[in-house]
Design an enzyme around this catalytic site. Structure first.
Site, PDB file in Angstrom:
ATOM      1  N   GLN A   1     -20.101  28.367  57.103  1.00 30.55           N
ATOM      2  CA  GLN A   1     -19.013  27.799  56.307  1.00 30.55           C
ATOM      3  C   GLN A   1     -18.933  28.544  54.984  1.00 30.55           C
ATOM      4  O   GLN A   1     -19.877  29.219  54.587  1.00 30.55           O
ATOM      5  CB  GLN A   1     -19.255  26.312  56.070  1.00 30.55           C
ATOM      6  CG  GLN A   1     -20.610  26.007  55.459  1.00 30.55           C
ATOM      7  CD  GLN A   1     -20.958  24.532  55.460  1.00 30.55           C
ATOM      8  OE1 GLN A   1     -20.191  23.708  55.912  1.00 30.55           O
ATOM      9  NE2 GLN A   1     -22.131  24.198  54.939  1.00 30.55           N
TER      10      GLN A   1
ATOM     11  N   ARG B   1     -15.132  26.200  49.243  1.00 29.64           N
ATOM     12  CA  ARG B   1     -15.114  25.016  50.104  1.00 29.64           C
ATOM     13  C   ARG B   1     -14.974  23.719  49.308  1.00 29.64           C
ATOM     14  O   ARG B   1     -14.329  22.773  49.759  1.00 29.64           O
ATOM     15  CB  ARG B   1     -16.385  25.002  50.958  1.00 29.64           C
ATOM     16  CG  ARG B   1     -16.533  23.822  51.892  1.00 29.64           C
ATOM     17  CD  ARG B   1     -17.513  24.128  53.024  1.00 29.64           C
ATOM     18  NE  ARG B   1     -18.734  24.748  52.572  1.00 29.64           N
ATOM     19  CZ  ARG B   1     -19.899  24.115  52.376  1.00 29.64           C
ATOM     20  NH1 ARG B   1     -19.974  22.815  52.589  1.00 29.64           N
ATOM     21  NH2 ARG B   1     -20.976  24.770  51.993  1.00 29.64           N
TER      22      ARG B   1
ATOM     23  N   LYS C   1     -16.940  46.331  37.937  1.00 37.61           N
ATOM     24  CA  LYS C   1     -18.243  45.940  37.388  1.00 37.61           C
ATOM     25  C   LYS C   1     -18.116  45.489  35.934  1.00 37.61           C
ATOM     26  O   LYS C   1     -18.708  44.488  35.512  1.00 37.61           O
ATOM     27  CB  LYS C   1     -19.247  47.084  37.517  1.00 37.61           C
ATOM     28  CG  LYS C   1     -20.647  46.704  37.038  1.00 37.61           C
ATOM     29  CD  LYS C   1     -21.636  47.833  37.254  1.00 37.61           C
ATOM     30  CE  LYS C   1     -21.991  47.984  38.712  1.00 37.61           C
ATOM     31  NZ  LYS C   1     -22.756  46.816  39.225  1.00 37.61           N
TER      32      LYS C   1
ATOM     33  N   ASN D   1       1.292   3.984   7.995  1.00 33.03           N
ATOM     34  CA  ASN D   1       0.731   2.756   7.403  1.00 33.03           C
ATOM     35  C   ASN D   1       1.194   2.665   5.948  1.00 33.03           C
ATOM     36  O   ASN D   1       1.112   3.662   5.220  1.00 33.03           O
ATOM     37  CB  ASN D   1      -0.802   2.776   7.452  1.00 33.03           C
ATOM     38  CG  ASN D   1      -1.394   1.504   6.879  1.00 33.03           C
ATOM     39  OD1 ASN D   1      -1.144   0.424   7.389  1.00 33.03           O
ATOM     40  ND2 ASN D   1      -2.155   1.631   5.806  1.00 33.03           N
TER      41      ASN D   1
ATOM     42  N   TYR E   1       0.832  -1.205   0.000  1.00 32.99           N
ATOM     43  CA  TYR E   1       0.000   0.000   0.000  1.00 32.99           C
ATOM     44  C   TYR E   1       0.867   1.255   0.000  1.00 32.99           C
ATOM     45  O   TYR E   1       1.810   1.401   0.785  1.00 32.99           O
ATOM     46  CB  TYR E   1      -0.933   0.031   1.219  1.00 32.99           C
ATOM     47  CG  TYR E   1      -1.687   1.329   1.342  1.00 32.99           C
ATOM     48  CD1 TYR E   1      -2.799   1.576   0.545  1.00 32.99           C
ATOM     49  CD2 TYR E   1      -1.261   2.330   2.211  1.00 32.99           C
ATOM     50  CE1 TYR E   1      -3.482   2.776   0.616  1.00 32.99           C
ATOM     51  CE2 TYR E   1      -1.930   3.538   2.290  1.00 32.99           C
ATOM     52  CZ  TYR E   1      -3.042   3.758   1.491  1.00 32.99           C
ATOM     53  OH  TYR E   1      -3.710   4.956   1.551  1.00 32.99           O
TER      54      TYR E   1
ATOM     55  N   ASN F   1       1.816  10.471   6.728  1.00 32.25           N
ATOM     56  CA  ASN F   1       0.776   9.570   7.226  1.00 32.25           C
ATOM     57  C   ASN F   1       0.883   9.376   8.737  1.00 32.25           C
ATOM     58  O   ASN F   1       0.944   8.252   9.232  1.00 32.25           O
ATOM     59  CB  ASN F   1       0.904   8.224   6.502  1.00 32.25           C
ATOM     60  CG  ASN F   1      -0.391   7.442   6.513  1.00 32.25           C
ATOM     61  OD1 ASN F   1      -1.456   7.996   6.721  1.00 32.25           O
ATOM     62  ND2 ASN F   1      -0.293   6.147   6.277  1.00 32.25           N
TER      63      ASN F   1
END
Length: 713
Positions: free
Chosen positions: A362, A368, A470, A399, A116, A272
């Protein structure tokens, strides 16, 4: 001016050993005896993210040449070659050269067979045959050089050229990874071809490669074809060299190099593979690691700014009751960063219910629960690091592959980049979730109803004419929303391609690009968070300095106006009333706030002195005197703070020794100071955006990474 990344990283490098090469030496000096899964070369379950970042900085900043042998390339080496220009070479190992030569010779013996990409066509056209193996490689490059780039040098000169091309650092990283893979001797690509690539790297010649056009299935065919075409001196290949764009032919001549002629399978062997995806992923993951450390540092600083509880990170909650390794790691990092902080609450005293009324028992979830939130994200990134370490450092992606031991040619799918794509999907989701916790910490700190008496919008002067952060609150929401969009998976959008042959594909490069984009957005968000939290700790320092003088003042005025009736119990009730109200009216201007506070506190005095003979006149006189003195005291403390040199900021003595490092880096080296406000000063200073931009640049340049390592080590 931010410090040089190279200077800081070099000091880190000197303190760390090169574990990969040490491991190789322990194996008799022959790294090639190791298998692809050589665990000693990869992160283990004991490896922390901090370890990984230290190692990357060390390897990236090293000054020695990177020797590519197919087994010991680290992700830090890739970063060094890609971003720092570290020189590279094929390792001087007889074993490597013999194996490469043997694979080339074995392929030569197979030219009469159906192999191939050597005697057959490509992909869905693999049913065609040819005996002209050399021309076949040219045909491969011809049909893959199909990406969109400027059609003239004018496009590059006008700055339009690089918007559709891969970042140069990604191309350099890809070239490094591809050479490393090909040194393994499974692809029949000659040494001279590999050296052509390393010569390009070492002479600063970087091919211009289209940004889009690969599905990362049969490797990154088109991007790698542009790299391959450049070393052959293709007349239409463009490269970047010495700050200029020119043709590959010109660059080769300029640097005294020679173009290469590709032999059988060498075109296929070059294109490849997964090197481009792996390079982009390596750089994206490296940045994500650093951003994760920054998110943890920001959590610690936000705990300090919010006078939060260090107990959220106690070992009992993590090491004992729920011992997920990365949760333990994150909790330990934040706990270590908070050691010695005078802002954070370290020891909680149990109180009666009646004394605790109206007080948040808490910290809220964003602080936390941060170890439980960030820990799994760190786990995903450490796993991604292990996967990419294998992919870039110890894998053959091509490949067909040549098996010299068994004298066979294997046809398979070693080019599929799904491992890379999968790591990027998880990393990008982690990046988005880091942004989510940063955003919630930031907005809690800016919200006057949640930030434990910090001024509204972190305004240093009257909130009616200063809305300082802001705009950043809004910008942070935009960044977080964009991160949420980017977190969506890429892999679910796979389309069948190439005559239906590539009906499944990884989209790894697209996913890596999206992850790099997410990193950029998260950098904007964390820069915003860092800017705001440093303003917050400065304002908190002013509050602490104010309290030192304020409490004796309250005691003195109570005794002055109420004499022996002002007992310790009365004073305690009045003080609690004052501080409770200060957490509720922190959006008021200075004078209004103190008059309101002592109006409310007067009720506490009446309640505490119930049954005693106290005139309304004395109560009103006390209220007015307290408000006026508190106003004068606050103005005095503010003026003293802003008059002091930045190096003597009160925040330094309250911050932990470790968070102080990041504070000083931003305030002194990056040059971003606390902000008082244009309206108060009567002049326009550097914009808020410019200051956030400076922090962003320190993050993106990598300058902040050694600072974070220093804090946490």
């Amino acid at each position: 001016m931010a410090p040089s990344v190279d200077s800081i990283a070099t000091s880190v490098a000197n303190s760390l050993s090169n574990g990969l090469h040490a491991a190789a030496a322990a194996n008799g000096g022959d790294v090639h005896k190791k298998t692809a899964g050589a665990g000693s070369l990869l992160p283990t379950t004991e490896t922390t993210q901090l370890d990984i970042v230290e190692r990357i900085l060390a390897d990236a900043g090293a000054t020695d040449q990177i020797k590519l042998d197919g087994y010991t390339l680290t992700l830090g080496d890739v970063v060094g070659a890609a971003r720092r220009g570290r020189s590279v070479k094929v390792a001087d190992s007889p074993h490597i050269r013999e194996k490469i030569d043997a694979s080339v010779e074995f392929l030569r013996t197979q030219l009469d067979n159906s192999v191939y990409g050597v005697t057959t066509g490509f992909g869905g056209s693999a049913d065609t045959r040819t005996e002209d193996a050399i021309s076949l490689q040219k045909a491969l490059l011809e049909h893959q050089l199909c990406g969109v780039l400027p059609t003239s040098m004018d496009g590059f000169a006008l700055g339009r050229g690089l918007e559709n091309s891969l970042p140069l650092e990604v191309v350099r990283g890809a070239m490094t990874i591809r050479v490393n893979s090909l040194t393994r001797g499974h692809s029949a690509v000659r040494i001279v071809v590999l050296e052509a690539l390393t010569n390009f790297l070492n002479h600063g010649i970087t091919p211009i490669v289209p940004l889009r056009g690969t599905i990362s299935a049969s490797g990154d065919l088109s991007p790698l074809s542009y790299i391959a075409a450049s070393i052959t001196g293709h007349p239409d290949s463009k490269v970047h060299v010495d700050g200029k764009i020119m043709s590959a032919q010109e660059a080769i001549a300029l640097k005294g190099l020679q173009p290469v002629v590709l032999g059988p399978k060498e075109g296929l062997g070059l294109v490849n593979g997964t090197a481009v995806s792996a390079s982009m992923a390596t750089l994206a993951l490296t940045d994500a690691h650093v951003l994760s450390l920054l998110a943890q540092a920001l959590t610690a600083l936000t705990v300090e700014a919010m006078v939060g509880h260090a107990g959220s990170f106690h070992p009992f909650l993590h090491d004992v009751t729920r011992p997920h390794p990365t949760q333990i790691e994150v909790a330990r990092n934040i706990r270590t960063l908070l050691e010695g902080s005078k802002y954070a609450v370290h020891h909680e005293t149990e109180v009666k219910v009646k004394d605790d009324e109206g007080i948040l028992r808490q910290d809220r979830y964003p602080l936390r629960c941060s170890p439980q939130w960030l820990g799994p994200l760190v786990s995903d990134m450490i796993h991604a690091h292990a996967v990419l370490s294998l992919e870039a450092g110890q894998s053959t992606t091509d490949n067909p592959l040549i098996d010299l031991e068994n004298k066979m040619t294997h046809h398979g799918g070693a080019f599929m980049a799904s491992s890379v794509g999968n790591t990027m999907e998880k990393t990008r989701l982690a990046v988005a979730l880091m942004g989510k916790v940063s955003f919630t910490q930031l907005t809690e700190m800016l919200n006057a109803g949640m930030n434990r008496a910090l001024p509204s919008c972190l305004a240093a002067e009257d909130p009616s004419l200063s809305y300082h952060c802001k705009g950043l609150d809004i910008a942070a929401a935009a960044y977080t929303s964009e991160l949420g969009h980017l977190a969506n998976p890429v892999s679910t959008h796979v389309q069948p391609a190439e005559m239906g042959n590539q009906a499944i594909n990884s989209l790894a490069l697209i996913s890596a690009r999206r992850t790099a984009e997410a990193n950029d957005v998260l950098s904007l968000l964390l820069a915003t968070h860092l800017y705001c939290v440093l303003q917050a700790v400065d304002l908190r320092a002013m509050e602490f300095e104010h309290t030192k003088a304020f409490e004796p003042m309250v005691t003195e005025l109570l005794k002055q106006h109420f004499g022996a009736l002002a007992t310790a119990e009365v004073e305690d009730k009045v003080r609690k009333s004052i501080y409770k109200r200060l957490q509720q009216n922190n959006s008021y201007d200075l004078e209004q706030r103190w008059h309101d506070t002592f109006s409310v506190a007067t009720g506490a005095v009446v309640e505490a002195l119930a049954g005693q003979e106290v005139s309304l006149a004395s109560l009103n006189a006390w209220k007015v005197a307290c408000a006026e003195k508190a106003i004068a005291l606050t103005r005095s403390v503010r003026d003293s703070f802003w008059a002091a040199p930045s190096s003597s900021s009160p925040a330094l003595k309250y911050l932990s020794p470790r968070t102080r490092v990041l504070y000083s880096f931003v305030r002194e080296e990056v040059g971003v100071k606390a902000r008082r406000g244009d309206v108060y000063l009567g002049k326009q200073e550097v914009t808020i955006g410019t200051n956030v931009s400076r922090i962003y640049e320190a993050i993106k340049s990598g300058c902040i990474a050694p600072v974070l390592v220093k804090m946490m080590a």
